[in-house]
Design a protein around this motif. Structure first.
Motif, PDB file in Angstrom:
ATOM      1  N   THR A 165       0.760  -1.338   0.086  1.00  0.00           N
ATOM      2  CA  THR A 165      -0.196   0.172   0.109  1.00  0.00           C
ATOM      3  C   THR A 165       0.768   1.389   0.182  1.00  0.00           C
ATOM      4  OG1 THR A 165      -1.828  -1.251   1.105  1.00  0.00           O
ATOM      5  CG2 THR A 165      -1.796   1.319   1.466  1.00  0.00           C
ATOM      6  N   ASN A 166       0.385   2.079  -0.896  1.00  0.00           N
ATOM      7  CA  ASN A 166       1.284   3.333  -0.928  1.00  0.00           C
ATOM      8  C   ASN A 166       1.425   4.157   0.513  1.00  0.00           C
ATOM      9  OD1 ASN A 166       1.105   6.636  -1.038  1.00  0.00           O
ATOM     10  ND2 ASN A 166       1.875   6.025  -3.152  1.00  0.00           N
ATOM     11  N   ALA A 167       2.729   4.533   0.915  1.00  0.00           N
ATOM     12  CA  ALA A 167       2.895   4.899   2.110  1.00  0.00           C
ATOM     13  C   ALA A 167       2.554   6.353   2.623  1.00  0.00           C
ATOM     14  CB  ALA A 167       4.445   5.147   2.268  1.00  0.00           C
ATOM     15  N   ASP A 168       2.270   7.464   1.367  1.00  0.00           N
ATOM     16  CA  ASP A 168       1.611   8.602   1.552  1.00  0.00           C
ATOM     17  C   ASP A 168       0.069   8.444   1.822  1.00  0.00           C
ATOM     18  OD1 ASP A 168       3.717   9.997   0.812  1.00  0.00           O
ATOM     19  OD2 ASP A 168       2.891  10.873  -0.929  1.00  0.00           O
ATOM     20  N   THR A 169      -0.702   7.279   1.251  1.00  0.00           N
ATOM     21  CA  THR A 169      -1.911   7.004   1.608  1.00  0.00           C
ATOM     22  C   THR A 169      -2.180   6.577   2.902  1.00  0.00           C
ATOM     23  OG1 THR A 169      -2.271   6.256  -0.846  1.00  0.00           O
ATOM     24  CG2 THR A 169      -3.939   5.899   0.540  1.00  0.00           C
ATOM     25  N   ILE A 170      -1.330   5.733   3.224  1.00  0.00           N
ATOM     26  CA  ILE A 170      -1.386   5.175   4.840  1.00  0.00           C
ATOM     27  C   ILE A 170      -1.483   6.274   5.778  1.00  0.00           C
ATOM     28  CG2 ILE A 170      -0.127   3.884   6.421  1.00  0.00           C
ATOM     29  CD1 ILE A 170       0.717   1.706   4.502  1.00  0.00           C
ATOM     30  N   ALA A 171      -0.291   7.225   5.317  1.00  0.00           N
ATOM     31  CA  ALA A 171      -0.122   8.283   6.312  1.00  0.00           C
ATOM     32  C   ALA A 171      -1.458   9.311   6.485  1.00  0.00           C
ATOM     33  CB  ALA A 171       1.185   9.260   5.752  1.00  0.00           C
ATOM     34  N   SER A 172      -1.987   9.461   5.326  1.00  0.00           N
ATOM     35  CA  SER A 172      -2.992  10.615   5.466  1.00  0.00           C
ATOM     36  C   SER A 172      -4.427   9.513   5.908  1.00  0.00           C
ATOM     37  CB  SER A 172      -3.529  10.961   4.108  1.00  0.00           C
ATOM     38  OG  SER A 172      -3.561  10.297   2.959  1.00  0.00           O
ATOM     39  N   SER A 173      -4.490   8.523   5.582  1.00  0.00           N
ATOM     40  CA  SER A 173      -5.641   7.758   6.209  1.00  0.00           C
ATOM     41  C   SER A 173      -5.595   7.461   7.546  1.00  0.00           C
ATOM     42  CB  SER A 173      -5.721   6.287   5.699  1.00  0.00           C
ATOM     43  OG  SER A 173      -5.912   6.220   4.023  1.00  0.00           O
ATOM     44  N   LEU A 174      -4.219   7.196   8.066  1.00  0.00           N
ATOM     45  CA  LEU A 174      -4.152   7.174   9.548  1.00  0.00           C
ATOM     46  C   LEU A 174      -4.345   8.553  10.315  1.00  0.00           C
ATOM     47  CD1 LEU A 174      -3.007   5.281  11.665  1.00  0.00           C
ATOM     48  CD2 LEU A 174      -0.563   5.931  10.880  1.00  0.00           C
ATOM     49  N   ALA A 175      -3.989   9.470   9.657  1.00  0.00           N
ATOM     50  CA  ALA A 175      -4.299  10.926  10.080  1.00  0.00           C
ATOM     51  C   ALA A 175      -5.710  11.094  10.163  1.00  0.00           C
ATOM     52  CB  ALA A 175      -3.421  12.037   9.382  1.00  0.00           C
ATOM     53  N   VAL A 176      -6.280  11.023   9.161  1.00  0.00           N
ATOM     54  CA  VAL A 176      -7.776  11.283   9.263  1.00  0.00           C
ATOM     55  C   VAL A 176      -8.669  10.305  10.345  1.00  0.00           C
ATOM     56  CG1 VAL A 176      -9.882  10.742   7.904  1.00  0.00           C
ATOM     57  CG2 VAL A 176      -8.080  11.581   6.833  1.00  0.00           C
ATOM     58  N   ALA A 177      -8.284   8.988  10.443  1.00  0.00           N
ATOM     59  CA  ALA A 177      -8.940   8.125  11.427  1.00  0.00           C
ATOM     60  C   ALA A 177      -8.406   8.686  12.935  1.00  0.00           C
ATOM     61  CB  ALA A 177      -8.313   6.690  10.910  1.00  0.00           C
ATOM     62  N   MET A 178      -7.216   8.958  12.972  1.00  0.00           N
ATOM     63  CA  MET A 178      -6.925   9.415  14.574  1.00  0.00           C
ATOM     64  C   MET A 178      -7.612  10.830  14.629  1.00  0.00           C
ATOM     65  SD  MET A 178      -4.914   6.786  15.500  1.00  0.00           S
ATOM     66  CE  MET A 178      -4.303   7.480  16.846  1.00  0.00           C
ATOM     67  N   SER A 179      -8.078  11.409  13.674  1.00  0.00           N
ATOM     68  CA  SER A 179      -8.548  12.627  14.027  1.00  0.00           C
ATOM     69  C   SER A 179      -9.988  12.702  14.637  1.00  0.00           C
ATOM     70  CB  SER A 179      -8.595  13.831  12.666  1.00  0.00           C
ATOM     71  OG  SER A 179      -9.342  13.114  11.709  1.00  0.00           O
TER      72      SER A 179
END
Lengths: 269, 269
Positions: A165-179
């Motif tokens: 999985t693309n690392a940029d996508t992981i970072a932004s999905s993680l950020a959205v979920a944690m928010s």
């Protein structure tokens, strides 16, 4: 709505060029480990995976210019991202005093992806994320125990299959979920000073960018390159609850996290 | 002294031959995941690391018949053990409903080793364990959260250097350390039915062995082979607080863990 009583977590994505350079990586991790704010580090793979595949004689399939993750390529990616790079980062963070723990999406089932369906092009073992992919409770348990999650770009489907999985996508999905539970700042660290109007002129960094400014600029050539998906990702995260997104040079990680004396780009609503 | 109020944890070491066989591994993990008792799984690397090193043209140094872990070999071991094998096991355990989390010794600083000093022979990046190597509190936090640690044979020195450590040694050191706070059963699973007087006669399994019996048998040829270090390890663990050590076939993992209808070897004080 989110208030000051929410805890803060920062998500940091570190790009391939820094990972490929041992001294740069050490310097970055040393600065990062001074952070008083809790963070989750997400890393890509750099050129190592491609180098190993080439040494092992595994042909890299490209369809319409995009890489296909066949079974052999997935094995290499898993070895390099979840093994070599992840553990080197974890060992260095531990040496710098951070209680790091390396994770793929399979560990604790923390990020579950869906294998991309081959409608027109079969990209192989590539995992896409949706709004249910990130199990924030797992990250919360680790953060509450004072641990620092270090996430690589390997996920799983929950049925025993690992996925790339693309690392940029992981970072932004993680950020959205944690928010949903935290105040979240998302930081994309790479080898450039920020979003630049002219890559050869370090004075051309766009220091701040909001959605309306972006919409008026987005067809400019300096954004139409590799910066477009990063910015689309960034504004998507902002639209879904992330407070701010920083895009800047990895050497500025401390300034980025504190937003003091920072010279890169800040993305806001 | 330990009483019934202590929680129980079982340490399971799975050997290379099972890891090398995808179907055997799946079958083993499927049975293991039915366990109601909490456990920590420790795995070796099988033949994959050697195969990759050979494909990559990395020469395997042997001094007096023992492998030397040079920098390149350590990279391969880290990729294969901490990356490929560890994440495949974790993804399968997750598919079978266990909340697995993969760990090297660097993760959470859970197992810190000391680089073997090259008194006579320099074995390279090999880490030895002592009584302070295992940070039991870290495992305790994970177990209390209902997680299942899956530990590979890579450790670190706490100063940023990863190290290669024997998986049997990790399993017994972990068992001894955990026995300070838990009732611990240690299970060595491999491709034989147990300690056998004649490897060709499955009826020759020694069903139980205590220290005095072992001392009278230890010079017999059937023990002097590869079984000797395993048994020395086992009695060492027993002498340091582990309740019992089981040595048997991986297909008997459920019988081993419950000690019901088990046909392998049980080691006791």
């Amino acid at each position: 709505m989110k208030t000051d009583i929410l805890r803060e977590v920062q998500i940091i994505k570190i790009g391939g060029n820094v990972i490929d350079d041992e001294q740069e990586l050490k310097s970055f991790l040393s600065k990062l480990s001074r952070s008083k704010v809790q963070f989750i580090l997400v890393h890509g793979g750099g050129k190592l995976a491609t180098q190993f595949a080439s040494k092992l004689g595994i042909p890299q399939e490209l369809i319409q210019g995009r890489r296909v993750t066949n079974a052999e390529t997935l094995r290499i990616a898993t070895m390099v991202y979840a093994g070599l790079i992840n553990k080197q980062i974890v060992a260095l963070l531990q040496a710098f005093g951070k209680d790091a723990i390396g994770l793929s999406g399979a560990d604790l089932n923390c990020i579950r992806a869906v294998k991309r369906s081959g409608r027109e092009i079969d990209y192989g073992f590539v995992g896409d994320l949706d709004s249910t992919s990130v199990f924030t409770e797992k990250f919360d348990i680790l953060l509450q125990a004072g641990m620092t999650p270090v996430v690589c770009a390997i996920t799983h489907d929950g049925k025993g299959q690992l996925l790339n999985t693309n690392a940029d996508t992981i970072a932004s999905s993680l950020a959205v979920a944690m928010s949903r539970h935290f105040r979240v700042q998302l930081n994309f660290c790479f080898e450039k000073k920020g979003v630049m109007k002219d890559v050869n002129d370090s004075a051309s960094v766009i220091r701040s960018l909001n959605l309306s400014e972006y919409q008026s600029l987005k067809h400019e050539p300096f954004i139409q390159g590799g910066m477009l998906p990063k910015l689309e990702n960034a504004f998507d995260a902002i639209g879904k609850g992330v407070e701010s997104v920083f895009i800047g040079h990895s050497s500025e990680i401390e300034q980025m996290m504190s937003n003091m004396n920072y010279h890169g780009t800040v993305i806001t609503a």
